[in-house]
Design a protein around this motif. Structure first.
Motif, short mmCIF file in Angstrom:
data_model
loop_
_atom_site.label_atom_id
_atom_site.label_comp_id
_atom_site.label_asym_id
_atom_site.label_seq_id
_atom_site.Cartn_x
_atom_site.Cartn_y
_atom_site.Cartn_z
N ASP A 100 0.83 -1.20 0.00
CA ASP A 100 0.00 0.00 0.00
C ASP A 100 0.87 1.26 0.00
N ALA A 130 2.30 1.86 -3.40
CA ALA A 130 1.28 2.35 -4.33
C ALA A 130 1.01 3.83 -4.12
N ARG A 131 0.98 4.28 -2.89
CA ARG A 131 0.72 5.68 -2.61
C ARG A 131 1.84 6.58 -3.15
N THR A 189 4.15 5.95 -5.47
CA THR A 189 4.48 5.84 -6.90
C THR A 189 3.28 6.11 -7.80
N ASP A 190 2.17 6.52 -7.22
CA ASP A 190 0.97 6.84 -7.97
C ASP A 190 1.16 8.18 -8.69
N ALA A 214 -0.81 10.15 -9.87
CA ALA A 214 -1.82 11.14 -9.50
C ALA A 214 -1.35 12.06 -8.38
N ARG A 215 -0.36 11.63 -7.63
CA ARG A 215 0.14 12.45 -6.52
C ARG A 215 1.30 13.36 -6.93
N LYS A 252 6.11 11.19 -11.60
CA LYS A 252 5.64 9.81 -11.78
C LYS A 252 5.86 8.95 -10.54
N GLY A 253 6.36 9.55 -9.48
CA GLY A 253 6.50 8.80 -8.25
C GLY A 253 7.91 8.86 -7.69
#
Length: 587
Positions: A529, A532-533, A535-536, A538-539, A546-547
């Motif tokens: 988890d 994922a947070r 390397t997302d 969207a963040r 890109k993370g």
């Protein structure tokens, strides 16, 4: 600003026999104008430009836009174990580089009767040293009195070098880091001209997570930490320096972030560069009461050297050996630079010594933000926050520990039928206590859940205060899951602390504590988890949005002693010209 009394000088000159025609008229050719010019690097290009107008503009009143800079000369360029501010010498070529140059421009046509003097303002003696270059080398100038200048000095010009002996420590002390040098030239008939330049001593600046660096320090205490941290550090192209874990050959305090801090100081250099030094500063107290085992002793004995300085930010005469956990440097962090804070801002917790708070404020370039960390048993800022690189206008985001997020994750795993998923499987502490538990057992612990409600409320208050002070929005935070437990009335991370990370690669690479569960289908879903947070896309994290690059280190042997990766490590970095210039942020 130069003031040359040309009319008065010409009148006096023409009064002498042989000047002008017999009837008092001018022969047509005027003598050259006097050259009364005191030059410092006021345009901050790293050189002295005698005929450059920008060198003269604003030279006599230091501001963000103009004015020369000089260094607090705290390193040890001749490696004799004595800081260069402790002697009255220029210790070789490397020490010359630490002097801010000031020059009296040559006036080859100075008349035989001309003479001058150079003075420095009365607040500076005791805080600055001035050297004069002679045929025999650099000679100390007594700044408590005017330096007389002969006509030979005026004709040849004079080269000077200025250094400070200490940083400004308080907004109330007489010297506030400014040194004004005044040149005046006269002859028997009266004043010919004068000039002045004002320089400012470079402040101390705290490191922030987005600075590039080359070396990470940690103790040999935990072999698993040494192995996994070295792998992460070297994988990022950096050096790992492991220091022996005893007070005889190394250092006996395993909390490398806490017992010393690293910062820097710098002045302009040629070609857009800067010249300065790493500055180590110690915590006032040590875990061993032996004076030889205080952090200050280790730093002066082992870290002081060329371009490596040691500065004490507290009141050494009165406070050495005193203090508490709040004075450890995990409680002293910094936000990276952003639009309204060109040098960043200090991010400080509760309980820090007033003398240290005064020092921070007196630097005038990283305005402090104070948040409440008193609800934590260790009481450190790095137990909640860390800055990482982001491809956003601000350039960074704040990792923030969030217990409510952790609770939601655990509830989801339990609802998916994984309430018996093990956490901390096989992990023990130094008392051989077994830590193994499950998702369901943690959620079913009402006391644990109540502790985390309290922790979340405290973090919410920190979040709101930080947002208001720094102008951050919710988009500037990245929440990461963690649970806290309570020990002796204060909170501490129960799971390995997900904000207590070491950030490498100018903010692009993060080293998290290995999480140790929950394990579902042979996979650590907590780590999954977290990855994922971070390397997302969207963040918008990382240099390209890109993370982040995420690494893990096994800090378990630190975790059971109330710390994790950030607490156990530290780093240094020389200043570079690629960074924002502190003088653009100075008051």
């Amino acid at each position: 600003m130069k003031r040359v009394f040309v009319a008065a000088w010409l009148a006096a000159l023409l009064a002498f026999p042989g000047c002008g025609s017999s009837d008092g008229s001018s022969p047509g050719k005027q003598p050259p104008a006097p050259i009364v010019n005191l030059v410092a690097d006021s345009n901050r290009n790293g050189t002295l430009d005698f005929d450059e107008p920008s060198e003269d503009a604003g030279e006599d009143a230091w501001s963000r836009n103009a004015g020369a800079v000089f260094l607090v000369n705290l390193d040890d360029d001749d490696s004799d174990g004595v800081a260069d501010n402790q002697d009255e010498l220029v210790n070789g070529g490397a020490d010359e580089l630490d002097l801010a140059r000031v020059a009296i421009q040559a006036w080859p046509a100075a008349p035989d009767k001309a003479f001058g003097k150079l003075e420095i303002d009365v607040a500076a003696p005791g805080f600055v040293r001035l050297f004069r270059r002679t045929a025999a080398g650099w000679a100390l100038v007594d700044v408590a009195q005017a330096l007389p200048l002969s006509v030979e000095d005026l004709r040849a010009g004079v080269e000077l070098g200025l250094e400070a002996t200490d940083f400004v420590r308080s907004a109330t002390q007489p010297w506030q880091g400014l040194a004004t040098l005044r040149l005046s030239v006269s002859d028997d008939a009266g004043p010919i001209g004068d000039d002045a330049v004002q320089l400012r001593a470079a402040p101390w600046l705290m490191n922030h997570n987005l600075r590039p660096f080359d070396t990470v320090y940690f103790s040999e205490f935990s072999p698993t930490f040494v192995e996994t941290m070295t792998s992460a550090v070297e994988g990022a192209g950096l050096g790992a320096q492991v220091i022996a874990g005893n007070y005889t050959d190394g250092w006996g305090d395993i909390w490398f972030e806490d017992w010393f801090q690293t910062g820097w100081t710098a002045m302009p250099a040629a070609n857009g560069g800067v010249h300065g030094m790493i500055v180590f500063n110690p915590r006032p107290w040590g875990r061993d009461p032996n004076p030889d085992h205080l952090p200050l002793s280790f730093l002066r004995n082992r870290m002081l050297g060329p371009d490596r300085a040691v500065a004490v930010l507290f009141n050494e005469a009165k406070e050495l050996g005193t203090g508490n956990t709040y004075d450890s440097h995990g409680n002293h962090e910094a936000l990276p630079p952003y639009a309204n804070a060109p040098a960043g801002r200090l991010l400080l917790g509760s309980g820090i010594k007033q003398s240290t708070r005064d020092f921070y404020a007196a630097q005038q370039v990283q305005p402090p933000i104070y948040l409440d960390t008193s609800w934590l048993i260790v009481g450190h800022m790095d137990e909640v926050y860390a800055a990482v690189r982001a491809a956003t206008p601000r350039g960074f985001k704040m990792i923030q520990n969030t217990p409510s997020l952790c609770k939601s994750l655990f509830e989801k795993w339990q609802a998916d039928g994984h309430g018996d998923a093990p956490i901390f499987e096989g992990k023990v502490d130094f008392d051989s206590k077994q830590w193994k538990t499950t998702v369901g057992e943690v959620l079913g612990d009402a006391t644990m859940m109540a502790w985390n409600q309290e922790a979340q409320a405290a973090i919410d208050q920190m979040h709101d205060a930080l947002s208001a002070e720094a102008g951050l929005t919710d988009e500037d935070f990245v929440e990461v899951p963690v649970f806290y437990e309570e020990i002796d009335g204060g909170k501490i991370a129960y799971l390995p602390d997900t904000a207590n990370i070491r950030v490498l690669g100018a903010g692009q690479t993060t080293v998290f504590a290995q999480t140790f569960g929950p394990m579902i289908a042979g996979e650590d879903v907590f780590s999954k988890d977290l990855l994922a947070r971070l390397t997302d896309p969207a963040r918008s994290l990382g240099t390209d949005g890109k993370g982040l690059s995420v690494q893990f280190a096994d800090s378990w042997e630190y975790h059971v002693l109330l710390g994790d990766v950030h607490c156990a490590s530290n780093w240094t970095a020389l200043p570079t010209g690629a960074e924002p210039k502190w003088w653009d942020a100075a008051n």
